[in-house]
Design an enzyme around this catalytic site. Structure first.
Site, PDB file in Angstrom:
ATOM      1  N   THR A   1     -20.373   2.585 -10.397  1.00 25.29           N
ATOM      2  CA  THR A   1     -21.506   3.514 -10.572  1.00 25.29           C
ATOM      3  C   THR A   1     -22.829   2.773 -10.381  1.00 25.29           C
ATOM      4  O   THR A   1     -23.785   3.344  -9.862  1.00 25.29           O
ATOM      5  CB  THR A   1     -21.490   4.200 -11.955  1.00 25.29           C
ATOM      6  OG1 THR A   1     -21.275   3.206 -12.954  1.00 25.29           O
ATOM      7  CG2 THR A   1     -20.397   5.238 -12.055  1.00 25.29           C
TER       8      THR A   1
ATOM      9  N   PHE B   1     -16.093  10.334  -9.897  1.00 19.20           N
ATOM     10  CA  PHE B   1     -15.699  11.695  -9.519  1.00 19.20           C
ATOM     11  C   PHE B   1     -15.044  12.462 -10.659  1.00 19.20           C
ATOM     12  O   PHE B   1     -15.018  13.676 -10.666  1.00 19.20           O
ATOM     13  CB  PHE B   1     -14.722  11.651  -8.336  1.00 19.20           C
ATOM     14  CG  PHE B   1     -15.378  11.262  -7.046  1.00 19.20           C
ATOM     15  CD1 PHE B   1     -16.748  11.362  -6.883  1.00 19.20           C
ATOM     16  CD2 PHE B   1     -14.622  10.818  -5.988  1.00 19.20           C
ATOM     17  CE1 PHE B   1     -17.358  11.010  -5.683  1.00 19.20           C
ATOM     18  CE2 PHE B   1     -15.208  10.459  -4.779  1.00 19.20           C
ATOM     19  CZ  PHE B   1     -16.583  10.555  -4.631  1.00 19.20           C
TER      20      PHE B   1
ATOM     21  N   GLN C   1      -8.910   0.560  -9.596  1.00 17.98           N
ATOM     22  CA  GLN C   1      -8.676   1.992  -9.367  1.00 17.98           C
ATOM     23  C   GLN C   1      -9.660   2.514  -8.329  1.00 17.98           C
ATOM     24  O   GLN C   1      -9.586   3.664  -7.938  1.00 17.98           O
ATOM     25  CB  GLN C   1      -8.883   2.768 -10.672  1.00 17.98           C
ATOM     26  CG  GLN C   1      -7.929   2.404 -11.781  1.00 17.98           C
ATOM     27  CD  GLN C   1      -8.309   3.084 -13.090  1.00 17.98           C
ATOM     28  OE1 GLN C   1      -9.250   2.677 -13.767  1.00 17.98           O
ATOM     29  NE2 GLN C   1      -7.608   4.130 -13.450  1.00 17.98           N
TER      30      GLN C   1
ATOM     31  N   ILE D   1     -11.740   2.869  -4.707  1.00 13.45           N
ATOM     32  CA  ILE D   1     -11.294   2.985  -3.315  1.00 13.45           C
ATOM     33  C   ILE D   1     -12.395   2.552  -2.355  1.00 13.45           C
ATOM     34  O   ILE D   1     -12.325   2.801  -1.165  1.00 13.45           O
ATOM     35  CB  ILE D   1     -10.899   4.455  -3.004  1.00 13.45           C
ATOM     36  CG1 ILE D   1     -12.086   5.403  -3.287  1.00 13.45           C
ATOM     37  CG2 ILE D   1      -9.683   4.868  -3.830  1.00 13.45           C
ATOM     38  CD1 ILE D   1     -11.851   6.839  -2.839  1.00 13.45           C
TER      39      ILE D   1
ATOM     40  N   HIS E   1      -5.261   2.843  -6.013  1.00 10.20           N
ATOM     41  CA  HIS E   1      -5.503   4.170  -5.428  1.00 10.20           C
ATOM     42  C   HIS E   1      -5.896   4.087  -3.955  1.00 10.20           C
ATOM     43  O   HIS E   1      -6.448   5.025  -3.408  1.00 10.20           O
ATOM     44  CB  HIS E   1      -6.576   4.920  -6.229  1.00 10.20           C
ATOM     45  CG  HIS E   1      -6.183   5.178  -7.657  1.00 10.20           C
ATOM     46  ND1 HIS E   1      -7.095   5.530  -8.634  1.00 10.20           N
ATOM     47  CD2 HIS E   1      -4.979   5.127  -8.275  1.00 10.20           C
ATOM     48  CE1 HIS E   1      -6.449   5.680  -9.789  1.00 10.20           C
ATOM     49  NE2 HIS E   1      -5.171   5.437  -9.592  1.00 10.20           N
TER      50      HIS E   1
ATOM     51  N   CYS F   1      -1.869   6.247   9.426  1.00 14.07           N
ATOM     52  CA  CYS F   1      -0.951   7.275   9.902  1.00 14.07           C
ATOM     53  C   CYS F   1       0.136   7.469   8.852  1.00 14.07           C
ATOM     54  O   CYS F   1       0.726   6.503   8.383  1.00 14.07           O
ATOM     55  CB  CYS F   1      -0.337   6.842  11.227  1.00 14.07           C
ATOM     56  SG  CYS F   1       1.060   7.882  11.715  1.00 14.07           S
TER      57      CYS F   1
ATOM     58  N   CYS G   1       1.886   7.311  17.427  1.00 14.85           N
ATOM     59  CA  CYS G   1       3.073   8.162  17.270  1.00 14.85           C
ATOM     60  C   CYS G   1       2.745   9.647  17.144  1.00 14.85           C
ATOM     61  O   CYS G   1       3.647  10.477  17.058  1.00 14.85           O
ATOM     62  CB  CYS G   1       3.893   7.694  16.072  1.00 14.85           C
ATOM     63  SG  CYS G   1       3.196   8.203  14.485  1.00 14.85           S
TER      64      CYS G   1
ATOM     65  N   SER H   1     -12.007   4.218 -18.031  1.00 15.01           N
ATOM     66  CA  SER H   1     -11.836   4.975 -19.273  1.00 15.01           C
ATOM     67  C   SER H   1     -10.388   4.895 -19.740  1.00 15.01           C
ATOM     68  O   SER H   1     -10.056   5.372 -20.808  1.00 15.01           O
ATOM     69  CB  SER H   1     -12.264   6.420 -19.063  1.00 15.01           C
ATOM     70  OG  SER H   1     -11.604   6.922 -17.923  1.00 15.01           O
TER      71      SER H   1
ATOM     72  N   ILE I   1     -22.056  -2.877 -17.003  1.00 17.62           N
ATOM     73  CA  ILE I   1     -21.259  -4.038 -16.644  1.00 17.62           C
ATOM     74  C   ILE I   1     -22.047  -5.174 -15.976  1.00 17.62           C
ATOM     75  O   ILE I   1     -21.909  -6.342 -16.339  1.00 17.62           O
ATOM     76  CB  ILE I   1     -20.092  -3.595 -15.740  1.00 17.62           C
ATOM     77  CG1 ILE I   1     -19.148  -2.735 -16.585  1.00 17.62           C
ATOM     78  CG2 ILE I   1     -19.335  -4.791 -15.172  1.00 17.62           C
ATOM     79  CD1 ILE I   1     -18.278  -1.846 -15.785  1.00 17.62           C
TER      80      ILE I   1
HETATM   81 ZN    ZN Z   1       1.549   6.736  13.757  1.00 13.23          ZN
END
Ligand code: ZN
Length: 271
Positions: free
Chosen positions: A50, A57, A123, A125, A143, A151, A179, A218, A260
């Site tokens: 943050t 979120f 956690q 991303i 996460h 893919c 693919c 949390s 923090i």
């Molecule tokens: Zn693929």
């Protein structure tokens, strides 16, 4: 300490003095735990990012109280859910692209560089631990990571930009160039199941450490919240740094309710 009382101060600055004093004491206590550790693990949640401008979120009024999360089953079965998922992702791209590691990330990277922290379990991303200088192999992303796409069939990775260009031109995301499978951001969606390799690595790191430091989580989401318990059972010391209460506060050997960045850089400076 005594002479502080001799000075005439208004009430507000007394409170500020006390906050300042509390922060110094927290920094010193944290530095002491770090000094006594041989191998520490850092576990970070939304509160760590943050301060880099990435909102939590899950917080009240956060993204997920306005938009229902798209779960994995929906993503796979519905073209409309996929379009909506990509629209949301591109709407947040400016925020992710602009986000820089903050003082907390930088302090953690310094602890990794000094060999004190073996692994950073996160956690988040947002890729900010890697950007702050923690080698990718020492970041365990529970996460996933939103800074690239993958893919769903063959696992090939792709940058976001070509997907965006195609989406803007055609109104639909492209298939995998190898693919033809469905492309999705590298994050773990609701209903997708946890990434097994990362879970195993995180478990191994947690059992091997003698100090487990939670920063800005949390600790409400399972299975992520189980790691501090595993650490305690393996006789590690537990430090929890979070602005709000967590369900594991009573288990902590050191509990610091604060932001923090400044705290972490202060503690590292004391080492
Ligand atoms: Zn693929």
């Amino acid at each position: 300490m005594g002479f502080r009382k001799l000075r005439k101060r208004d009430q507000l600055s007394d409170i500020e003095d006390e906050d300042h004093q509390d922060r110094l004491e927290s920094m010193a206590a944290l530095a002491q735990f770090l000094r006594q550790a041989r191998r520490a693990v850092v576990f970070t949640g939304a509160g760590c990012s943050t301060e880099s401008g990435i909102p939590d979120f899950r917080s009240p009024g956060g993204f997920w109280t306005k938009y229902m999360p798209i779960d994995f089953g929906e993503f796979v079965s519905s073209p409309e859910a996929r379009r909506e998922s990509w629209r949301r992702r591109f709407a947040t791209e400016g925020m992710y692209a602009a986000a820089k590691p903050n003082a907390g990330h930088i302090a953690v990277a310094e602890l990794v560089r000094r060999g004190l922290v073996s692994d950073v379990i996160t956690q988040n991303i947002d890729n900010l631990h890697q950007l702050s200088g923690v080698p990718a192999e020492q970041v365990i992303e529970l996460h996933g990571n939103t800074r690239y796409c993958k893919c769903l069939r063959c696992g090939a990775r792709s940058a976001l930009e070509p997907i965006r260009e195609y989406f803007e031109a055609h109104g639909d995301p492209p298939g995998c160039t190898i693919c033809g499978g469905l492309m999705k951001t590298g994050t773990v969606s609701f209903g997708e199941g946890m990434p097994q390799d990362e879970m195993k690595r995180a478990d191994r790191a947690t059992r091997a450490c003698d100090l487990f430091i939670v920063m800005g989580s949390s600790l409400l989401v399972q299975p992520a919240a189980s790691f501090p318990v595993v650490a305690k059972k393996s006789r590690a010391k537990l430090v929890i740094i979070n602005r709000d209460q967590t369900p594991l506060d009573l288990m902590a050997d050191l509990l610091i309710q604060s932001e923090i960045g400044p705290l972490m850089s202060g503690a590292v400076a004391l080492l």
